[in-house]
Motif scaffolding. Structure first.
Motif, PDB file in Angstrom:
ATOM      1  N   ARG A 111      53.528  61.487  -1.914  1.00 44.87           N
ATOM      2  CA  ARG A 111      53.257  60.124  -2.380  1.00 44.87           C
ATOM      3  C   ARG A 111      52.622  59.240  -1.318  1.00 44.87           C
ATOM      4  NH1 ARG A 111      57.335  55.995  -5.611  1.00 44.87           N
ATOM      5  NH2 ARG A 111      56.016  54.152  -5.443  1.00 44.87           N
ATOM      6  N   PHE A 112      52.986  59.458  -0.044  1.00 45.58           N
ATOM      7  CA  PHE A 112      52.532  58.547   1.002  1.00 45.58           C
ATOM      8  C   PHE A 112      51.561  59.204   1.990  1.00 45.58           C
ATOM      9  CE2 PHE A 112      56.647  57.031  -0.486  1.00 45.58           C
ATOM     10  CZ  PHE A 112      56.357  55.706  -0.770  1.00 45.58           C
ATOM     11  N   GLY A 113      51.323  60.495   1.839  1.00 41.82           N
ATOM     12  CA  GLY A 113      50.389  61.175   2.726  1.00 41.82           C
ATOM     13  C   GLY A 113      50.881  61.302   4.149  1.00 41.82           C
ATOM     14  N   VAL A 114      52.189  61.291   4.344  1.00 43.27           N
ATOM     15  CA  VAL A 114      52.788  61.395   5.677  1.00 43.27           C
ATOM     16  C   VAL A 114      53.495  62.749   5.799  1.00 43.27           C
ATOM     17  CG1 VAL A 114      54.486  60.455   7.292  1.00 43.27           C
ATOM     18  CG2 VAL A 114      53.107  58.908   5.872  1.00 43.27           C
ATOM     19  N   THR A 115      53.020  63.575   6.695  1.00 45.80           N
ATOM     20  CA  THR A 115      53.622  64.886   6.924  1.00 45.80           C
ATOM     21  C   THR A 115      54.515  64.830   8.154  1.00 45.80           C
ATOM     22  OG1 THR A 115      51.772  66.095   5.938  1.00 45.80           O
ATOM     23  CG2 THR A 115      53.164  67.310   7.472  1.00 45.80           C
ATOM     24  N   VAL A 116      55.780  65.167   7.984  1.00 42.85           N
ATOM     25  CA  VAL A 116      56.694  65.252   9.130  1.00 42.85           C
ATOM     26  C   VAL A 116      56.383  66.546   9.868  1.00 42.85           C
ATOM     27  CG1 VAL A 116      59.090  65.523   9.850  1.00 42.85           C
ATOM     28  CG2 VAL A 116      58.496  63.866   8.073  1.00 42.85           C
ATOM     29  N   TYR A 117      55.977  66.416  11.126  1.00 47.81           N
ATOM     30  CA  TYR A 117      55.549  67.550  11.941  1.00 47.81           C
ATOM     31  C   TYR A 117      56.658  68.017  12.868  1.00 47.81           C
ATOM     32  CZ  TYR A 117      52.673  70.018  15.471  1.00 47.81           C
ATOM     33  OH  TYR A 117      52.148  70.931  16.349  1.00 47.81           O
ATOM     34  N   ARG A 118      57.303  67.062  13.517  1.00 47.81           N
ATOM     35  CA  ARG A 118      58.368  67.400  14.466  1.00 47.81           C
ATOM     36  C   ARG A 118      59.580  66.513  14.209  1.00 47.81           C
ATOM     37  NH1 ARG A 118      56.463  70.605  18.537  1.00 47.81           N
ATOM     38  NH2 ARG A 118      54.218  70.528  19.009  1.00 47.81           N
ATOM     39  N   ALA A 119      60.730  67.011  14.614  1.00 52.57           N
ATOM     40  CA  ALA A 119      61.952  66.211  14.555  1.00 52.57           C
ATOM     41  C   ALA A 119      62.787  66.536  15.791  1.00 52.57           C
ATOM     42  CB  ALA A 119      62.743  66.514  13.283  1.00 52.57           C
ATOM     43  N   ALA A 120      63.085  65.523  16.581  1.00 54.98           N
ATOM     44  CA  ALA A 120      63.913  65.684  17.772  1.00 54.98           C
ATOM     45  C   ALA A 120      65.317  65.185  17.447  1.00 54.98           C
ATOM     46  CB  ALA A 120      63.329  64.906  18.951  1.00 54.98           C
ATOM     47  N   GLU A 121      66.319  65.996  17.741  1.00 64.66           N
ATOM     48  CA  GLU A 121      67.696  65.653  17.403  1.00 64.66           C
ATOM     49  C   GLU A 121      68.574  65.598  18.645  1.00 64.66           C
ATOM     50  OE1 GLU A 121      68.097  67.341  12.844  1.00 64.66           O
ATOM     51  OE2 GLU A 121      68.932  68.549  14.475  1.00 64.66           O
ATOM     52  N   GLN A 122      69.526  64.671  18.611  1.00 63.70           N
ATOM     53  CA  GLN A 122      70.572  64.573  19.624  1.00 63.70           C
ATOM     54  C   GLN A 122      71.915  64.638  18.899  1.00 63.70           C
ATOM     55  OE1 GLN A 122      69.731  61.451  22.766  1.00 63.70           O
ATOM     56  NE2 GLN A 122      68.231  60.813  21.238  1.00 63.70           N
ATOM     57  N   LEU A 123      72.857  65.384  19.455  1.00 60.44           N
ATOM     58  CA  LEU A 123      74.152  65.565  18.830  1.00 60.44           C
ATOM     59  C   LEU A 123      75.247  64.982  19.706  1.00 60.44           C
ATOM     60  CD1 LEU A 123      73.837  69.352  17.809  1.00 60.44           C
ATOM     61  CD2 LEU A 123      72.967  67.344  16.598  1.00 60.44           C
TER      62      LEU A 123
ATOM     63  N   LEU B 292      64.939  61.800  15.189  1.00 57.86           N
ATOM     64  CA  LEU B 292      63.719  61.004  15.137  1.00 57.86           C
ATOM     65  C   LEU B 292      62.589  61.933  14.708  1.00 57.86           C
ATOM     66  CD1 LEU B 292      62.559  58.152  15.658  1.00 57.86           C
ATOM     67  CD2 LEU B 292      61.895  58.973  17.932  1.00 57.86           C
ATOM     68  N   ALA B 293      62.032  61.689  13.532  1.00 58.10           N
ATOM     69  CA  ALA B 293      60.965  62.520  12.988  1.00 58.10           C
ATOM     70  C   ALA B 293      59.622  61.857  13.236  1.00 58.10           C
ATOM     71  CB  ALA B 293      61.175  62.746  11.497  1.00 58.10           C
ATOM     72  N   SER B 294      58.612  62.674  13.563  1.00 63.21           N
ATOM     73  CA  SER B 294      57.281  62.150  13.825  1.00 63.21           C
ATOM     74  C   SER B 294      56.241  62.867  12.989  1.00 63.21           C
ATOM     75  CB  SER B 294      56.938  62.264  15.324  1.00 63.21           C
ATOM     76  OG  SER B 294      57.037  63.611  15.761  1.00 63.21           O
ATOM     77  N   SER B 295      55.116  62.214  12.801  1.00 60.93           N
ATOM     78  CA  SER B 295      54.031  62.751  11.991  1.00 60.93           C
ATOM     79  C   SER B 295      53.086  63.575  12.862  1.00 60.93           C
ATOM     80  CB  SER B 295      53.274  61.610  11.313  1.00 60.93           C
ATOM     81  OG  SER B 295      52.743  60.735  12.284  1.00 60.93           O
ATOM     82  N   LEU B 296      52.007  64.044  12.263  1.00 59.84           N
ATOM     83  CA  LEU B 296      51.057  64.903  12.967  1.00 59.84           C
ATOM     84  C   LEU B 296      50.468  64.238  14.207  1.00 59.84           C
ATOM     85  CD1 LEU B 296      49.165  66.303   9.864  1.00 59.84           C
ATOM     86  CD2 LEU B 296      50.533  67.654  11.455  1.00 59.84           C
ATOM     87  N   ASP B 297      50.288  62.918  14.172  1.00 65.08           N
ATOM     88  CA  ASP B 297      49.699  62.219  15.313  1.00 65.08           C
ATOM     89  C   ASP B 297      50.740  61.733  16.307  1.00 65.08           C
ATOM     90  OD1 ASP B 297      50.799  60.239  13.797  1.00 65.08           O
ATOM     91  OD2 ASP B 297      48.956  59.097  13.520  1.00 65.08           O
ATOM     92  N   GLY B 298      51.991  62.188  16.143  1.00 65.79           N
ATOM     93  CA  GLY B 298      53.048  61.835  17.089  1.00 65.79           C
ATOM     94  C   GLY B 298      53.719  60.508  16.828  1.00 65.79           C
ATOM     95  N   MET B 299      53.387  59.832  15.741  1.00 66.80           N
ATOM     96  CA  MET B 299      53.959  58.517  15.436  1.00 66.80           C
ATOM     97  C   MET B 299      55.345  58.680  14.811  1.00 66.80           C
ATOM     98  SD  MET B 299      52.358  55.553  12.986  1.00 66.80           S
ATOM     99  CE  MET B 299      52.267  56.691  11.605  1.00 66.80           C
TER     100      MET B 299
END
Length: 244
Positions: free
Chosen positions: A177-189, A216-223
């Motif tokens: 719907r929004f054209g945003v692809t989640v590329y990476r996700a960094a997690e802390q536990l 914290l999830a980021s898109s293809l451009d690192g945002m």
């Protein structure tokens, strides 16, 4: 395809090819579900050998941006529900099986970002955000309670969606719907104690140990595109990561 010769001194050739492929995904030259040109055609476009292209594509396949289909070619991955669950949901039961969680959305609203939220998402203080609160269950048993904070400039229309209409797997919605692809996700536990709200929603006593997952999830451009804070019961489930 227009020839795009590589630039000397800009790092290994395959890394340059990889970044140019990612740039074409960002600008939607190739969209989820599209088939890429053949490796020889890409090699001619970039002015490199087919082996260099293959090495770049191998990394993007390993990072779940592309998928190879034998006899068909290389396709841009979609965030279908099954892939999103496998790739991003890490809770397993006592025998190592990954449950398919159900979601109950408690609220979905638009408001001004609180200071920690703005800092995590790289937004100006008080920028508009969309906040989703929900409970995820496994086998009809509450497993985790979570809050998702999304930049309003990307996902503002979500606040107009009725909570019951939000899908279980949100990353598919972001993409379709929004054209945003989640590329990476960094997690802390970290370990936390259940507060009164956690206890009520998860059916545990206040003070019960919980696992907090800060993602914290980021898109293809690192945002940064999503800050997700989940608090999970661990009496019947564990968080599992496989290192290879």
């Amino acid at each position: 395809m227009t020839a795009e010769p590589m630039r000397p001194g800009q790092g290994p050739l395959y890394k340059q090819v990889k970044q140019r492929v990612i740039r074409r995904l960002i600008d939607e030259t190739w969209k989820p579900g599209d088939m890429l040109p053949s490796e020889p055609k890409l090699a001619a476009s970039f002015g490199v050998s087919p082996g260099t292209v293959r090495r770049a594509l191998d990394e993007l396949v390993a990072e779940n941006l592309l998928v190879r289909h034998q006899g068909k070619g290389t396709i841009v991955c979609r965030h279908d529900p099954e892939r999103s669950l496998f790739h991003f949901f890490r809770m397993v039961d006592a025998v190592g099986a990954r449950p398919t969680p159900d979601s109950r959305v408690l609220a979905c609203r638009r408001r001004r970002a609180e200071r920690p939220e703005a800092a995590r998402l790289g937004l100006p203080a008080g920028a508009p955000v969309v906040v989703i609160d929900r409970v995820r269950s496994a086998g009809r048993r509450p497993l985790l309670v979570e809050r998702l904070v999304l930049p309003g400039r990307l996902f503002g229309a979500l606040a107009e969606v009725a909570p019951e209409d939000l899908p279980n797997t949100l990353y598919t919605l972001y993409e379709e719907r929004f054209g945003v692809t989640v590329y990476r996700a960094a997690e802390q536990l970290r370990a936390v104690a259940a507060d009164e709200r956690d206890a009520e929603l998860l059916g545990v006593a206040p003070g019960t140990p919980l696992l907090e997952i800060d993602r914290l999830a980021s898109s293809l451009d690192g945002m940064p595109v999503e800050w997700r804070l989940s608090r999970c019961r661990t009496d019947a489930h564990r968080y599992r990561v496989e290192l290879v």
